[in-house]
Design an enzyme around this catalytic site. Structure first.
Site, mmCIF file in Angstrom:
data_model
loop_
_atom_site.group_PDB
_atom_site.id
_atom_site.type_symbol
_atom_site.label_atom_id
_atom_site.label_comp_id
_atom_site.label_asym_id
_atom_site.label_seq_id
_atom_site.Cartn_x
_atom_site.Cartn_y
_atom_site.Cartn_z
ATOM 1 N N ASP A 156 41.083 38.937 32.071
ATOM 2 C CA ASP A 156 41.880 38.459 33.288
ATOM 3 C C ASP A 156 40.783 38.327 34.479
ATOM 4 O O ASP A 156 39.959 39.488 34.530
ATOM 5 C CB ASP A 156 43.127 39.557 33.550
ATOM 6 C CG ASP A 156 43.636 39.194 34.792
ATOM 7 O OD1 ASP A 156 44.415 38.119 34.671
ATOM 8 O OD2 ASP A 156 43.911 40.019 35.707
ATOM 9 N N GLU A 208 29.507 44.297 17.240
ATOM 10 C CA GLU A 208 29.479 45.769 16.189
ATOM 11 C C GLU A 208 30.451 45.800 15.134
ATOM 12 O O GLU A 208 30.234 46.376 14.248
ATOM 13 C CB GLU A 208 29.523 47.067 17.121
ATOM 14 C CG GLU A 208 28.365 47.110 18.149
ATOM 15 C CD GLU A 208 28.571 48.383 18.963
ATOM 16 O OE1 GLU A 208 29.757 48.935 18.921
ATOM 17 O OE2 GLU A 208 27.786 48.518 19.967
#
Length: 557
Positions: A218, A267
């Site tokens: 956002d 990751e």
């Protein structure tokens, strides 16, 4: 149930199968308040979403984006977050969130959640402690507290305005002012403070560990402010948002933040992604957010604001594809969301188009153009975003009583038009019932009396319905190798007011005029799908209905 080839691989599964699923994904936005209410309190919730996931899988989308469901006082529909690691009780619990993620994965759907890093709630623990500890508190450094101007500091520190209208500063009882680019209940974080960056890296890992497949970021363009917080000057700030350079938006410093986020996403197995809500002056500036070491996608707001006009659409399509190609990112295409008037209502008006419209317009015209625009969008290379209820052809509710409105921009009396409630009315599932199957009771915003006829129940199985058109379009998009993938189109000759392009053995023609258009089509072209009446084909010439899009197969040419 048919599993979606782009979404069948889950984290930890075969990486090749999961690779780059997001490049051509169709992603469906769920506004939790208004999707489905499981406990009958009139407010949508996570259990309600969970119960309707099979519907979304059957519709044919690849991923579901959930607007905020975090702990929040709800001053701005949950975009004022008090605790980023907790679910607001009105929506359920963390166990409910876990169940939604698990069930979605079992259905072959991915889950994207909102993250709100530009600001938090004024009830957030950090901000409450900053207020209590007063000027000079180390915690105040995590926000933008400043002394005011004027003889006694009675004037705001600068001339910045809130996106919702009024000054972007509120004075505290101790005399300092704090910055909020949105509502006063949404203080902006100071991303120059290392604790803020550390906290959000931890928040990302929390939800990634829960199994989410990505984040919609956002106000991705707002995190970094220009040094010294300089005045804007006499410009009309609200009208220029996303159109001109501003010292509080789209600063180059945001890109360092997103490079650090990309390393976290990588990751994890399963191609986890981040999508930028970035209002920028140009598509070239938007492209900076999706360089190879930053975010994966960015919303294409230039496309969302385009009129139903062939020349304008072609220009924005070319600009978008040309801007994304050098950075290797897919274009994204969107027509509606929770912040703008639904495109079935926007396109019901001729002339100047705004993203906030207060009049219903010509309902039949708006729907005809809306489904044509959707077929055009789904034919373009890249990723497509759909907003809940658009597959039902829902219009905006433009006649909501003032006393039920909850959009904070409405009450500020300036800034955004303040009529976002109209696109947030709960969607209808059944023909009858007190809330048309939304829940066991009423709904937090009143639904029009005519919405039973637009419900999922009413439209399912009706070959002429908007819902069945969406289902057919999404099925064809998945089956047809020329749809979604790639980064360009081959424009074909077409009459004025008509778009025609080819992608391999697929052709799309969109007639943005109100009259039948006669155009040439490749030899052997066969209509696959039309948003309106079937086209008439005579040899290599076709008559395409007005305000309609047709998909063609030219296989075997």
């Amino acid at each position: 149930m048919t599993q979606h080839s782009t979404t069948s691989a889950r984290p930890g599964a075969d990486r090749e199968a999961a690779a780059a699923w997001w490049r051509d994904a169709v992603i469906y936005q769920v506004y939790p308040r208004s999707f489905a209410d499981a406990d009958g309190d009139g407010m949508g919730d996570l259990a309600g979403i969970r119960s309707r996931l099979p519907y979304l899988a059957e519709l044919g989308v690849d991923a579901v984006w959930l607007s905020p469901f975090y702990a929040s006082p709800q001053a701005d529909g949950g975009y004022d977050v008090a605790d980023y690691r907790a679910v607001d009780p009105m929506f359920g619990t963390l166990l409910d969130a876990d169940a939604v993620i698990r069930d979605a994965h079992e259905l072959g759907l991915r889950i994207i959640v909102d993250v709100v890093p530009n600001h938090c709630s004024d009830q957030h623990e950090w901000f409450q402690r900053a207020l209590d500890e007063g000027p000079g508190s180390p915690l105040r450094g995590r926000f933008h507290f400043r002394q005011g101007k004027g003889e006694n500091g009675e004037l705001p520190p600068n001339d910045w305005e809130s996106v919702f209208g009024g000054p972007a500063w509120t004075r505290t009882p101790d005399g300092e002012w704090y910055l909020h680019l949105f509502a006063p209940e949404q203080p902006d974080f100071n991303w120059e403070h290392p604790a803020v960056a550390d906290e959000f890296r931890s928040i990302l890992r929390f939800w990634l560990d829960m199994g989410v497949d990505g984040f919609r970021v956002d106000v991705a363009h707002g995190l970094v402010k220009a040094a010294g917080l300089p005045d804007v000057g006499g410009r009309d700030q609200v009208k220029l948002l996303g159109k001109d350079a501003m010292p509080f938006f789209d600063q180059d410093g945001v890109h360092e933040i997103y490079r650090s986020w990309r390393t976290i996403l990588e990751e994890y197995d399963g191609e986890r992604i981040a999508v930028a809500e970035a209002w920028t002056p140009t598509v070239e500036r938007t492209a900076l957010y999706v360089r190879a070491d930053e975010l994966h996608q960015a919303f294409n707001f230039q496309y969302l604001g385009t009129h139903w006009d062939a020349a304008e659409l072609r220009s924005v399509i070319d600009l978008s594809l040309d801007a994304m190609r050098p950075v290797g990112a897919p274009a994204t295409w969107v027509l509606s969301n929770h912040d703008v008037t639904r495109h079935a209502t926007r396109f019901a008006h001729d002339g100047a188009q705004r993203t906030q419209i207060r009049e219903a317009g010509d309902r039949e015209l708006g729907l005809r153009r809306a489904v044509a625009a959707t077929l055009l969008l789904l034919a373009l290379p890249g990723s497509a975003y759909l907003y809940q209820g658009e597959e039902l052809g829902l219009p905006d509710v433009t006649d909501l009583p003032d006393d039920v409105r909850q959009d904070p921009a409405y009450f500020r009396g300036a800034g955004q038009d303040g009529f976002r409630d109209g696109c947030r009315v709960p969607i209808p599932w059944t023909v009858g019932g007190t809330s048309y199957g939304f829940g066991g009771g009423g709904s937090w915003l009143p639904q029009p009396a005519t919405w039973g006829g637009l419900s999922v129940e009413a439209q399912t199985g009706d070959p002429e319905s908007t819902l069945e058109l969406y289902r057919r379009a999404l099925s064809l998009r998945r089956e047809h190798p020329s749809l979604g993938a790639g980064d360009g189109v081959e424009w074909l000759g077409a009459p004025e007011g008509v778009l025609a392009f080819r992608r391999g053995d697929f052709v799309c023609t969109a007639n943005t005029t109100g009259a039948v258009a006669t155009l040439s089509v490749p030899a052997g072209a066969r209509p696959l799908l039309s948003s309106g009446a079937a086209p008439t084909v005579r040899g290599e010439m076709a008559e395409v209905p007005g305000d309609a899009t047709v998909w063609w197969s030219v296989a075997g040419e």
